[in-house]
Design a protein around this motif. Structure first.
Motif, PDB file in Angstrom:
ATOM      1  N   ALA A   1       0.830  -1.202   0.000  1.00  0.00           N
ATOM      2  CA  ALA A   1       0.000   0.000   0.000  1.00  0.00           C
ATOM      3  C   ALA A   1       0.867   1.256   0.000  1.00  0.00           C
ATOM      4  O   ALA A   1       0.583   2.222  -0.712  1.00  0.00           O
ATOM      5  N   GLU A   2       1.918   1.240   0.779  1.00  0.00           N
ATOM      6  CA  GLU A   2       2.816   2.401   0.850  1.00  0.00           C
ATOM      7  C   GLU A   2       3.515   2.645  -0.484  1.00  0.00           C
ATOM      8  O   GLU A   2       3.647   3.780  -0.934  1.00  0.00           O
ATOM      9  N   LEU A   3       3.975   1.570  -1.121  1.00  0.00           N
ATOM     10  CA  LEU A   3       4.699   1.700  -2.385  1.00  0.00           C
ATOM     11  C   LEU A   3       3.762   1.800  -3.586  1.00  0.00           C
ATOM     12  O   LEU A   3       4.206   2.153  -4.681  1.00  0.00           O
ATOM     13  N   ASP A   4       2.498   1.462  -3.397  1.00  0.00           N
ATOM     14  CA  ASP A   4       1.501   1.457  -4.461  1.00  0.00           C
ATOM     15  C   ASP A   4       1.936   0.555  -5.621  1.00  0.00           C
ATOM     16  O   ASP A   4       1.956   0.960  -6.781  1.00  0.00           O
ATOM     17  N   VAL A   5       2.323  -0.672  -5.262  1.00  0.00           N
ATOM     18  CA  VAL A   5       2.706  -1.676  -6.264  1.00  0.00           C
ATOM     19  C   VAL A   5       1.953  -2.970  -5.973  1.00  0.00           C
ATOM     20  O   VAL A   5       1.586  -3.240  -4.839  1.00  0.00           O
ATOM     21  N   PRO A   6       1.737  -3.782  -7.020  1.00  0.00           N
ATOM     22  CA  PRO A   6       1.082  -5.075  -6.790  1.00  0.00           C
ATOM     23  C   PRO A   6       2.022  -6.064  -6.102  1.00  0.00           C
ATOM     24  O   PRO A   6       3.251  -5.909  -6.134  1.00  0.00           O
ATOM     25  N   LYS A   7       1.428  -7.072  -5.512  1.00  0.00           N
ATOM     26  CA  LYS A   7       2.197  -8.098  -4.813  1.00  0.00           C
ATOM     27  C   LYS A   7       3.209  -8.752  -5.747  1.00  0.00           C
ATOM     28  O   LYS A   7       4.340  -9.029  -5.350  1.00  0.00           O
ATOM     29  N   SER A   8       2.822  -8.992  -6.992  1.00  0.00           N
ATOM     30  CA  SER A   8       3.726  -9.648  -7.950  1.00  0.00           C
ATOM     31  C   SER A   8       5.000  -8.829  -8.171  1.00  0.00           C
ATOM     32  O   SER A   8       6.089  -9.393  -8.297  1.00  0.00           O
ATOM     33  N   THR A   9       4.863  -7.515  -8.195  1.00  0.00           N
ATOM     34  CA  THR A   9       6.042  -6.658  -8.373  1.00  0.00           C
ATOM     35  C   THR A   9       6.971  -6.770  -7.174  1.00  0.00           C
ATOM     36  O   THR A   9       8.179  -6.916  -7.326  1.00  0.00           O
ATOM     37  N   PHE A  10       6.387  -6.719  -5.976  1.00  0.00           N
ATOM     38  CA  PHE A  10       7.208  -6.826  -4.767  1.00  0.00           C
ATOM     39  C   PHE A  10       7.986  -8.140  -4.751  1.00  0.00           C
ATOM     40  O   PHE A  10       9.189  -8.162  -4.476  1.00  0.00           O
ATOM     41  N   TYR A  11       7.303  -9.240  -5.045  1.00  0.00           N
ATOM     42  CA  TYR A  11       7.971 -10.544  -5.009  1.00  0.00           C
ATOM     43  C   TYR A  11       8.973 -10.709  -6.153  1.00  0.00           C
ATOM     44  O   TYR A  11       9.978 -11.407  -6.000  1.00  0.00           O
ATOM     45  N   ARG A  12       8.737 -10.050  -7.289  1.00  0.00           N
ATOM     46  CA  ARG A  12       9.733 -10.057  -8.359  1.00  0.00           C
ATOM     47  C   ARG A  12      10.974  -9.296  -7.896  1.00  0.00           C
ATOM     48  O   ARG A  12      12.095  -9.749  -8.084  1.00  0.00           O
TER      49      ARG A  12
ATOM     50  N   LEU B   1      14.792 -10.743  -7.386  1.00  0.00           N
ATOM     51  CA  LEU B   1      15.948 -10.100  -8.029  1.00  0.00           C
ATOM     52  C   LEU B   1      16.931  -9.507  -7.008  1.00  0.00           C
ATOM     53  O   LEU B   1      18.003  -9.038  -7.391  1.00  0.00           O
ATOM     54  N   GLY B   2      16.535  -9.512  -5.734  1.00  0.00           N
ATOM     55  CA  GLY B   2      17.406  -8.972  -4.690  1.00  0.00           C
ATOM     56  C   GLY B   2      17.391  -7.461  -4.604  1.00  0.00           C
ATOM     57  O   GLY B   2      18.338  -6.865  -4.083  1.00  0.00           O
ATOM     58  N   ILE B   3      16.320  -6.826  -5.106  1.00  0.00           N
ATOM     59  CA  ILE B   3      16.267  -5.362  -5.075  1.00  0.00           C
ATOM     60  C   ILE B   3      15.116  -4.822  -4.219  1.00  0.00           C
ATOM     61  O   ILE B   3      14.863  -3.633  -4.205  1.00  0.00           O
ATOM     62  N   ALA B   4      14.423  -5.688  -3.515  1.00  0.00           N
ATOM     63  CA  ALA B   4      13.326  -5.279  -2.627  1.00  0.00           C
ATOM     64  C   ALA B   4      13.905  -4.805  -1.290  1.00  0.00           C
ATOM     65  O   ALA B   4      15.067  -5.078  -0.970  1.00  0.00           O
ATOM     66  N   PRO B   5      13.097  -4.113  -0.497  1.00  0.00           N
ATOM     67  CA  PRO B   5      13.544  -3.772   0.858  1.00  0.00           C
ATOM     68  C   PRO B   5      13.852  -5.054   1.640  1.00  0.00           C
ATOM     69  O   PRO B   5      13.279  -6.114   1.359  1.00  0.00           O
TER      70      PRO B   5
END
Length: 71
Positions: A23-34, A38-42
């Motif tokens: 919700a804070e990042l305004d991205v879908p779950k699939s983007t976060f898990y991608r 890739l090792g670029i998430a928080p």
């Protein structure tokens, strides 16, 4: 009319759930898990039951590290 959720002030050590981060990042779950794959998430904390948490301060640091200078 759009209703904006009321956000309470976050403590730096507060643990956020994945839905809160999405919700804070305004991205879908699939983007976060991608990003995570890739090792670029928080940075995340994985509980024994498999659920994930993100420290508020880690999310803030991650966001700040992606700021761009004005062109």
């Amino acid at each position: 009319m759009t209703v904006t959720p009321i956000r309470r002030p976050a403590r730096t050590g507060e643990l956020m759930t994945v839905p809160e981060v999405l919700a804070e990042l305004d991205v879908p779950k699939s983007t976060f898990y991608r990003w995570k794959a890739l090792g670029i998430a928080p940075r995340t904390i994985k509980y024994p039951n498999g659920s994930l948490r993100v420290r508020r301060r880690d999310l803030d640091t991650w966001i700040e590290s992606r700021e761009e200078n004005a062109a």
